[in-house]
Design a protein around this motif. Structure first.
Motif, PDB file in Angstrom:
ATOM      1  N   LYS A 294       0.839  -1.193   0.000  1.00 57.93           N
ATOM      2  CA  LYS A 294       0.000   0.000   0.000  1.00 57.93           C
ATOM      3  C   LYS A 294       0.876   1.245   0.000  1.00 57.93           C
ATOM      4  O   LYS A 294       1.996   1.232   0.501  1.00 57.93           O
ATOM      5  N   GLY A 295       0.353   2.314  -0.544  1.00 55.68           N
ATOM      6  CA  GLY A 295       1.092   3.562  -0.560  1.00 55.68           C
ATOM      7  C   GLY A 295       0.247   4.697  -1.108  1.00 55.68           C
ATOM      8  O   GLY A 295      -0.977   4.566  -1.273  1.00 55.68           O
ATOM      9  N   THR A 296       0.908   5.796  -1.424  1.00 53.55           N
ATOM     10  CA  THR A 296       0.239   6.974  -1.968  1.00 53.55           C
ATOM     11  C   THR A 296       1.094   7.519  -3.096  1.00 53.55           C
ATOM     12  O   THR A 296       2.328   7.596  -2.965  1.00 53.55           O
ATOM     13  N   TYR A 297       0.447   7.876  -4.191  1.00 52.18           N
ATOM     14  CA  TYR A 297       1.146   8.500  -5.317  1.00 52.18           C
ATOM     15  C   TYR A 297       0.641   9.936  -5.471  1.00 52.18           C
ATOM     16  O   TYR A 297      -0.500  10.253  -5.106  1.00 52.18           O
ATOM     17  N   PHE A 298       1.521  10.778  -6.031  1.00 51.63           N
ATOM     18  CA  PHE A 298       1.216  12.178  -6.258  1.00 51.63           C
ATOM     19  C   PHE A 298       1.569  12.514  -7.696  1.00 51.63           C
ATOM     20  O   PHE A 298       2.624  12.119  -8.199  1.00 51.63           O
ATOM     21  N   GLY A 299       0.703  13.256  -8.376  1.00 57.23           N
ATOM     22  CA  GLY A 299       0.988  13.666  -9.743  1.00 57.23           C
ATOM     23  C   GLY A 299      -0.165  14.457 -10.307  1.00 57.23           C
ATOM     24  O   GLY A 299      -1.328  14.257  -9.928  1.00 57.23           O
ATOM     25  N   GLY A 300       0.122  15.377 -11.211  1.00 53.35           N
ATOM     26  CA  GLY A 300      -0.935  16.148 -11.841  1.00 53.35           C
ATOM     27  C   GLY A 300      -1.761  16.970 -10.875  1.00 53.35           C
ATOM     28  O   GLY A 300      -2.949  17.216 -11.113  1.00 53.35           O
ATOM     29  N   GLY A 301      -1.165  17.365  -9.759  1.00 46.67           N
ATOM     30  CA  GLY A 301      -1.883  18.181  -8.793  1.00 46.67           C
ATOM     31  C   GLY A 301      -2.831  17.405  -7.904  1.00 46.67           C
ATOM     32  O   GLY A 301      -3.664  18.007  -7.225  1.00 46.67           O
ATOM     33  N   GLU A 302      -2.735  16.078  -7.873  1.00 47.57           N
ATOM     34  CA  GLU A 302      -3.612  15.283  -7.030  1.00 47.57           C
ATOM     35  C   GLU A 302      -2.819  14.154  -6.382  1.00 47.57           C
ATOM     36  O   GLU A 302      -1.658  13.901  -6.727  1.00 47.57           O
ATOM     37  N   SER A 303      -3.438  13.478  -5.429  1.00 47.31           N
ATOM     38  CA  SER A 303      -2.842  12.311  -4.792  1.00 47.31           C
ATOM     39  C   SER A 303      -3.905  11.231  -4.697  1.00 47.31           C
ATOM     40  O   SER A 303      -5.101  11.512  -4.676  1.00 47.31           O
ATOM     41  N   TRP A 304      -3.467   9.979  -4.624  1.00 44.33           N
ATOM     42  CA  TRP A 304      -4.415   8.878  -4.553  1.00 44.33           C
ATOM     43  C   TRP A 304      -3.738   7.671  -3.904  1.00 44.33           C
ATOM     44  O   TRP A 304      -2.523   7.490  -4.012  1.00 44.33           O
TER      45      TRP A 304
ATOM     46  N   PRO B 117       5.184  11.527 -21.189  1.00 40.96           N
ATOM     47  CA  PRO B 117       6.342  12.428 -21.259  1.00 40.96           C
ATOM     48  C   PRO B 117       5.975  13.830 -20.754  1.00 40.96           C
ATOM     49  O   PRO B 117       4.955  14.392 -21.153  1.00 40.96           O
ATOM     50  N   GLY B 118       6.803  14.366 -19.876  1.00 37.66           N
ATOM     51  CA  GLY B 118       6.545  15.680 -19.306  1.00 37.66           C
ATOM     52  C   GLY B 118       5.851  15.639 -17.966  1.00 37.66           C
ATOM     53  O   GLY B 118       5.834  16.647 -17.244  1.00 37.66           O
ATOM     54  N   ASP B 119       5.257  14.498 -17.581  1.00 41.96           N
ATOM     55  CA  ASP B 119       4.606  14.375 -16.276  1.00 41.96           C
ATOM     56  C   ASP B 119       5.645  14.333 -15.159  1.00 41.96           C
ATOM     57  O   ASP B 119       6.763  13.836 -15.344  1.00 41.96           O
ATOM     58  N   ASP B 120       5.258  14.855 -13.996  1.00 39.61           N
ATOM     59  CA  ASP B 120       6.041  14.721 -12.769  1.00 39.61           C
ATOM     60  C   ASP B 120       5.207  13.936 -11.769  1.00 39.61           C
ATOM     61  O   ASP B 120       4.008  14.196 -11.621  1.00 39.61           O
ATOM     62  N   TYR B 121       5.816  12.979 -11.085  1.00 41.85           N
ATOM     63  CA  TYR B 121       5.078  12.239 -10.068  1.00 41.85           C
ATOM     64  C   TYR B 121       6.045  11.664  -9.051  1.00 41.85           C
ATOM     65  O   TYR B 121       7.259  11.633  -9.264  1.00 41.85           O
ATOM     66  N   GLN B 122       5.512  11.254  -7.922  1.00 41.80           N
ATOM     67  CA  GLN B 122       6.304  10.593  -6.900  1.00 41.80           C
ATOM     68  C   GLN B 122       5.399   9.652  -6.118  1.00 41.80           C
ATOM     69  O   GLN B 122       4.173   9.753  -6.184  1.00 41.80           O
ATOM     70  N   GLY B 123       6.004   8.736  -5.403  1.00 38.65           N
ATOM     71  CA  GLY B 123       5.236   7.778  -4.628  1.00 38.65           C
ATOM     72  C   GLY B 123       5.902   7.500  -3.294  1.00 38.65           C
ATOM     73  O   GLY B 123       7.127   7.517  -3.176  1.00 38.65           O
ATOM     74  N   VAL B 124       5.102   7.295  -2.277  1.00 43.00           N
ATOM     75  CA  VAL B 124       5.585   6.846  -0.969  1.00 43.00           C
ATOM     76  C   VAL B 124       4.744   5.646  -0.574  1.00 43.00           C
ATOM     77  O   VAL B 124       3.615   5.471  -1.044  1.00 43.00           O
ATOM     78  N   GLN B 125       5.289   4.804   0.275  1.00 39.56           N
ATOM     79  CA  GLN B 125       4.586   3.587   0.637  1.00 39.56           C
ATOM     80  C   GLN B 125       4.312   3.533   2.130  1.00 39.56           C
ATOM     81  O   GLN B 125       4.924   4.263   2.919  1.00 39.56           O
ATOM     82  N   ASP B 126       3.398   2.679   2.500  1.00 45.38           N
ATOM     83  CA  ASP B 126       3.155   2.352   3.896  1.00 45.38           C
ATOM     84  C   ASP B 126       4.316   1.454   4.344  1.00 45.38           C
ATOM     85  O   ASP B 126       4.483   0.351   3.813  1.00 45.38           O
ATOM     86  N   PRO B 127       5.154   1.898   5.297  1.00 47.34           N
ATOM     87  CA  PRO B 127       6.315   1.081   5.685  1.00 47.34           C
ATOM     88  C   PRO B 127       5.933  -0.276   6.249  1.00 47.34           C
ATOM     89  O   PRO B 127       6.753  -1.197   6.268  1.00 47.34           O
ATOM     90  N   ASP B 128       4.692  -0.406   6.717  1.00 43.85           N
ATOM     91  CA  ASP B 128       4.239  -1.700   7.238  1.00 43.85           C
ATOM     92  C   ASP B 128       3.691  -2.602   6.138  1.00 43.85           C
ATOM     93  O   ASP B 128       3.355  -3.754   6.398  1.00 43.85           O
TER      94      ASP B 128
END
Length: 281
Positions: A55-65, A77-88
């Motif tokens: 499980k985790g959360t992604y961010f991109g295009g001005g939103e998160s999910w 191409p041209g998109d920026d995004y990042q992701g973080v995860q639930d460490p558990d």
């Protein structure tokens, strides 16, 4: 919504062309880690991501999910995004970086924005998972064995299927409840893949009889319950063969196969390789 079949065919992606309009740049399946984060910066090509575990959360295009098994994302191409995860709950994924080429074999960013949404939840997860795994496996083959660009062909098939699923109406009401119940059970099967799963156990967790449980699995997963368990075990076997030093016999015991021969027989039927050949590839 753009018709995915029509779009791909108009761009030269048909069975007779050898799929010249798709070029895979890099792909992989990182080993789950509690330290994982993802911030690649601005995309230079297309990046298709299918979440397999965690499980985790992604961010991109001005939103998160939120993301979970079955989450699918397509960055352009041209998109920026990042992701973080639930460490558990460390994530596992398959990612595929690729270019769409014009008829002069040049990268083009002209895939319509609504060909696929930036993110959505696939409904026939195991089928999509199998297609993505097939892209990964064929891409790793020596070039002499992949003269017709088989990995690009499998990527085209994967994109077509994702396009179809993205265009289908989402499940509602009772069907949504049933789909979510099957999702939860599938996650439990993957978490306890070596358990002696029987049809009666599966039916009991879904609160129905064995025959109805079979219908639910075929409707929401595209396979019978027993076949799903086998697929989950083979997927786990792939991961252990890649990332562990366990012997094939130990892997068979860990994953609930009755013996090493049962693992070898089913593994070769699903992957085309014996466990030993898969590890040595």
């Amino acid at each position: 919504m753009v018709n995915s079949d029509k779009y791909l065919l108009n761009h030269g992606m048909n069975a007779s062309s050898g799929f010249p309009s798709l070029r895979i740049n890099v792909l992989g399946r990182p080993i789950p880690s509690s330290q994982w984060t993802w911030a690649p910066g601005t995309m230079k090509d297309y990046d298709l991501i299918l979440m397999l575990e965690g499980k985790g959360t992604y961010f991109g295009g001005g939103e998160s999910w939120p993301v979970a098994p079955g989450s699918c994302m397509l960055y352009r191409p041209g998109d920026d995004y990042q992701g973080v995860q639930d460490p558990d709950s460390p994530v596992a994924m398959i990612f595929i970086h690729f270019d769409v080429l014009d008829r002069k074999k040049r990268p083009t960013p002209d895939m319509p924005e609504n060909f696929l949404p930036m993110h959505f939840k696939v409904e026939q997860f195991e089928f999509v998972r199998t297609l993505a795994q097939r892209v990964l496996e064929t891409y790793r083959r020596p070039a002499i064995l992949d003269e017709v660009g088989e990995s690009a062909q499998w990527l085209r098939t994967l994109l077509l299927e994702l396009g179809r699923q993205a265009q289908r109406p989402r499940w509602q009401g009772l069907e949504r409840e049933q789909s979510e119940a099957v999702d939860r059970l599938c996650q439990e099967i993957r978490d306890r893949v070596g358990a002696p799963w029987r049809l009666a156990d599966i039916a009991g967790r879904l609160g129905c009889g064995p025959e109805h449980a079979g219908r639910l699995f075929r409707k929401y997963r595209g396979v019978a319950p027993g076949e799903y368990v086998i697929q989950a075990r083979i997927e786990a076997a792939r991961a252990l063969l890649d990332a562990s030093s366990l012997s094939i016999g130990q892997i068979a015991e860990t994953l609930g196969f009755c013996d090493i021969y049962a693992l070898s027989r089913q593994f070769k039927a699903k992957t085309g390789l014996s466990p030993r050949a898969f590890r040595q590839r």
